[in-house]
Design a protein around this motif. Structure first.
Motif, PDB file in Angstrom:
ATOM      1  N   UNK A   1      17.558  27.469  23.978  1.00 51.38           N
ATOM      2  CA  UNK A   1      17.415  27.508  25.427  1.00 51.38           C
ATOM      3  C   UNK A   1      18.387  26.532  26.082  1.00 51.38           C
ATOM      4  N   UNK A   2      18.549  25.347  25.484  1.00 46.42           N
ATOM      5  CA  UNK A   2      19.426  24.325  26.057  1.00 46.42           C
ATOM      6  C   UNK A   2      20.885  24.776  26.067  1.00 46.42           C
ATOM      7  N   UNK A   3      21.369  25.313  24.953  1.00 46.54           N
ATOM      8  CA  UNK A   3      22.783  25.700  24.903  1.00 46.54           C
ATOM      9  C   UNK A   3      23.046  26.976  25.691  1.00 46.54           C
ATOM     10  N   UNK A   4      21.986  27.749  25.988  1.00 46.95           N
ATOM     11  CA  UNK A   4      22.152  28.968  26.786  1.00 46.95           C
ATOM     12  C   UNK A   4      22.409  28.658  28.253  1.00 46.95           C
TER      13      UNK A   4
ATOM     14  N   UNK B   1      11.155  30.624  27.845  1.00 46.15           N
ATOM     15  CA  UNK B   1      12.204  29.853  28.516  1.00 46.15           C
ATOM     16  C   UNK B   1      13.587  30.262  28.022  1.00 46.15           C
ATOM     17  N   UNK B   2      13.707  30.470  26.702  1.00 42.51           N
ATOM     18  CA  UNK B   2      14.992  30.891  26.132  1.00 42.51           C
ATOM     19  C   UNK B   2      15.369  32.287  26.605  1.00 42.51           C
ATOM     20  N   UNK B   3      14.413  33.214  26.595  1.00 37.94           N
ATOM     21  CA  UNK B   3      14.690  34.584  27.048  1.00 37.94           C
ATOM     22  C   UNK B   3      15.073  34.606  28.530  1.00 37.94           C
ATOM     23  N   UNK B   4      14.379  33.811  29.331  1.00 35.37           N
ATOM     24  CA  UNK B   4      14.681  33.753  30.761  1.00 35.37           C
ATOM     25  C   UNK B   4      16.104  33.257  30.988  1.00 35.37           C
ATOM     26  N   UNK B   5      16.510  32.268  30.203  1.00 32.09           N
ATOM     27  CA  UNK B   5      17.863  31.743  30.346  1.00 32.09           C
ATOM     28  C   UNK B   5      18.901  32.763  29.888  1.00 32.09           C
ATOM     29  N   UNK B   6      18.636  33.462  28.800  1.00 29.63           N
ATOM     30  CA  UNK B   6      19.573  34.472  28.291  1.00 29.63           C
ATOM     31  C   UNK B   6      19.730  35.634  29.272  1.00 29.63           C
ATOM     32  N   UNK B   7      18.664  35.940  30.010  1.00 25.85           N
ATOM     33  CA  UNK B   7      18.696  37.066  30.943  1.00 25.85           C
ATOM     34  C   UNK B   7      19.336  36.714  32.278  1.00 25.85           C
TER      35      UNK B   7
END
Length: 467
Positions: free
Chosen positions: A318-321, A358-364
């Motif tokens: 999530x951080x690097x995204x 959180x990671x999926x939200x950032x990737x999207x």
């Protein structure tokens, strides 16, 4: 909630009164005192809940074990008895590790200055130094305010002199971790004294020692915290930049991780630290360029059943995204499917659901092509399942709403399939249950095409309509 406080002396006096005046045995007297104070709303978290014992030297005197040992240590320091001093430091450290109440009581009785004097006297004796660091680390756990200038200088000196000694380094870093947690001034003072270099060198010098690497990573991570409520603005961001730019922190951590492929505890700490360092766009890209992304994706696939490690890998992804190019790299590496798999595998774990959403939200975010991959992989359904599984967890609810909102904000074709999964009722429930979900839930409902009621309040000023 308890909001009253008493001193240790007051508590001990009541226990003794219960014994002498009411003829209760020691255990009954102690339990009676605890019940009495708790019924009055007194917080006993800083109270040693034990009956005082008689002193071996003076039968008429009583005190708690930690204070008796502290007094013996004080006398040993005054008489310069190095051998007994070293042994007493171990006993004192053991007493402090029994709980915060023991540490607090000792701290109130000037234990820090006594241990510090012992440390000075034993600085050239490795065994004694280890015992002094053990005692000091135990005493300052939860009491970072005890650190002062002399102790800070001694700490830096020890790290310089014993940089090749893994055992001394480990205890010194543990001491650093304790005095820096929730204490911004100590962090800033230690950083000015060059502590970041010593922490990264510890990983470099002892890269094969799991305990040193884990402790050093934890200390570096704490240097990037903003957890001291007494300070309005900390230096967390600056410290993260210094670790990366001046001490090659990302490269060091990624290389270190390759040596612990079978140690999930160390890997968890390494991933957690990496996630704290990715505070700039270029740092996120550096992780990819240094092989960190491929390593973490492989780690997620190989260790999918280790919950703590999964949580930290998701946090790092999530951080690097935060970098748009890295978003694509994560999706192209198969990271999206693994994130969804981890969420489905550990649907009962709120923290994994939180980090996964959180990671999926950032990737999207701002990435329609990535949204398509997430939808096809079952990401929207996984987010909604997380909402069902953790209705009382506001963070899970908020991040899941963010996933839905980002998936449909630029791709309206996804709205109907997501609504058919039952999204509207879940989002409405999140909005009504958790106040901090209101804005993102409202945005998700709006972008899904649902009716959103906007309540406006007139504040009395032109242009001041509040929704």
């Amino acid at each position: 909630m308890a909001c009253k406080w008493i001193t240790q002396e007051t508590f001990d006096a009541v226990v003794q009164e219960n014994i002498s005046e009411f003829d209760l045995n020691p255990e009954e007297a102690l339990n009676e005192a605890i019940q009495q104070f708790e019924s009055q709303g007194v917080d006993l978290s800083n109270i040693v809940k034990a009956v005082q014992i008689r002193s071996e030297e003076n039968e008429d005197a009583t005190s708690h074990s930690v204070l008796q040992i502290l007094e013996s240590l004080r006398k040993s320091v005054e008489s310069l008895s190095l051998s007994s001093m070293s042994e007493l430091l171990i006993q004192f450290g053991d007493q402090c590790k029994q709980g915060l109440a023991h540490r607090y009581l000792a701290g109130q009785k000037s234990a820090y200055s006594v241990v510090l004097e012992a440390w000075k006297l034993l600085e050239e004796d490795r065994e004694g130094l280890l015992n002094a660091l053990y005692a000091m680390s135990a005493l300052t756990d939860g009491q970072p305010d005890l650190l002062e200038g002399v102790g800070l200088k001694l700490l830096i000196s020890v790290l310089q002199k014993y940089s090749s000694d893994a055992e001394v380094t480990l205890l010194a870093i543990r001491f650093i971790r304790h005095v820096c947690l929730k204490h911004e001034q100590n962090r800033q003072d230690l950083v000015k004294a060059g502590i970041l270099c010593h922490l990264t060198k510890a990983i470099s010098n002892h890269g094969g020692d799991p305990d040193v690497v884990r402790e050093a990573c934890s200390a570096l991570k704490i240097m990037t915290f903003d957890d001291d409520i007494r300070v309005p603005f900390g230096h967390a961001h600056d410290h993260a930049k210094m670790i990366v730019l001046e001490n090659a922190g990302l490269k060091l951590l990624i290389e270190a991780a390759k040596g612990f492929t079978d140690n999930t505890v160390v890997l968890s700490e390494l991933c957690a630290t990496i996630s704290r360092l990715c505070v700039r766009n270029e740092f996120c890209q550096d992780v990819v360029d240094l092989g960190g992304l491929n390593f973490m994706v492989a780690l997620l696939a190989d260790c999918i059943d280790h919950q703590e490690l999964v949580k930290q890998v998701l946090s790092a992804l999530r951080a690097i995204a935060g970098n748009d190019d890295v978003k694509d790299a994560i999706v192209n590496s198969g990271g999206t499917d693994l994130i969804i798999l981890a969420m489905n595998r550990h649907i009962c774990n709120a923290q994994i659901c939180d980090q996964g959403c959180s990671a999926l939200a950032m990737l999207a975010l701002r990435k329609p092509e990535n949204c398509k991959v997430i939808m096809e992989g079952g990401g929207a359904l996984a987010a909604l399942q997380a909402m069902k599984a953790h209705p009382k967890d506001s963070s899970v609810q908020k991040q899941a709403c963010m996933v839905i909102r980002n998936l449909v904000s630029r791709t309206q074709d996804f709205s109907q399939p997501i609504l058919e999964m039952g999204a509207e009722s879940l989002i409405l429930q999140a909005r009504s249950t958790h106040k901090d979900c209101d804005d993102v839930a409202k945005a998700a409902l709006r972008d899904l095409g649902c009716k959103v009621e906007l309540r406006e309040l007139w504040t009395g000023q032109i242009g001041s309509l509040v929704q």
